[in-house]
Write a protein that holds these residues in place. Sequence first.
Motif, PDB file in Angstrom:
ATOM      1  N   GLU A   1       0.838  -0.917   0.004  1.00  0.00           N
ATOM      2  CA  GLU A   1       0.155  -0.436  -0.043  1.00  0.00           C
ATOM      3  C   GLU A   1       1.451   0.989   0.167  1.00  0.00           C
ATOM      4  O   GLU A   1       0.341   2.311  -0.368  1.00  0.00           O
TER       5      GLU A   1
ATOM      6  N   TYR B   1      -5.035   4.801   1.404  1.00  0.00           N
ATOM      7  CA  TYR B   1      -4.214   4.278   2.147  1.00  0.00           C
ATOM      8  C   TYR B   1      -4.331   4.428   3.545  1.00  0.00           C
ATOM      9  O   TYR B   1      -4.111   2.666   4.352  1.00  0.00           O
TER      10      TYR B   1
ATOM     11  N   ALA C   1      -7.227   1.457   3.953  1.00  0.00           N
ATOM     12  CA  ALA C   1      -6.927   0.093   3.766  1.00  0.00           C
ATOM     13  C   ALA C   1      -5.714  -0.739   4.817  1.00  0.00           C
ATOM     14  O   ALA C   1      -5.743  -1.786   5.156  1.00  0.00           O
ATOM     15  N   THR C   2      -5.021   0.295   5.826  1.00  0.00           N
ATOM     16  CA  THR C   2      -4.181   0.114   6.625  1.00  0.00           C
ATOM     17  C   THR C   2      -4.831  -0.062   7.823  1.00  0.00           C
ATOM     18  O   THR C   2      -4.173   0.017   9.192  1.00  0.00           O
TER      19      THR C   2
END
Length: 106
Positions: free
Chosen positions: A22, A74, A77-78
Amino acid sequence: MTIGIFATITPQPQHREAVEQELRLMVQHSRAEAGNLRYDLFLRDDGQAFDLFELYVDQAAVDAHRQSAHYQHYRAATADWLSAATQVRVVHALDLAPFSQSGERS
């Protein structure tokens, strides 16, 4: 005034590779942003944490980056993959080596 950002990202061990993927995607997109001078990714000696060095022409460029689709992706997603909150240090450049228009040091 040129603005620098140092960010340390510490993923959970089982998510290290996914976070790296990512981050690499975000690096690719961030380097293409108007107002971005540098966006460099480093892996710490321990092999577990990442450091980002970002350099922008001004605060408006920083704000545009933080509002960009790739940055928001990002973050989403993280969000559950990190073992600690990202450490961010914002600095104001006082003396930078010259860069060419491509962002490489001359």
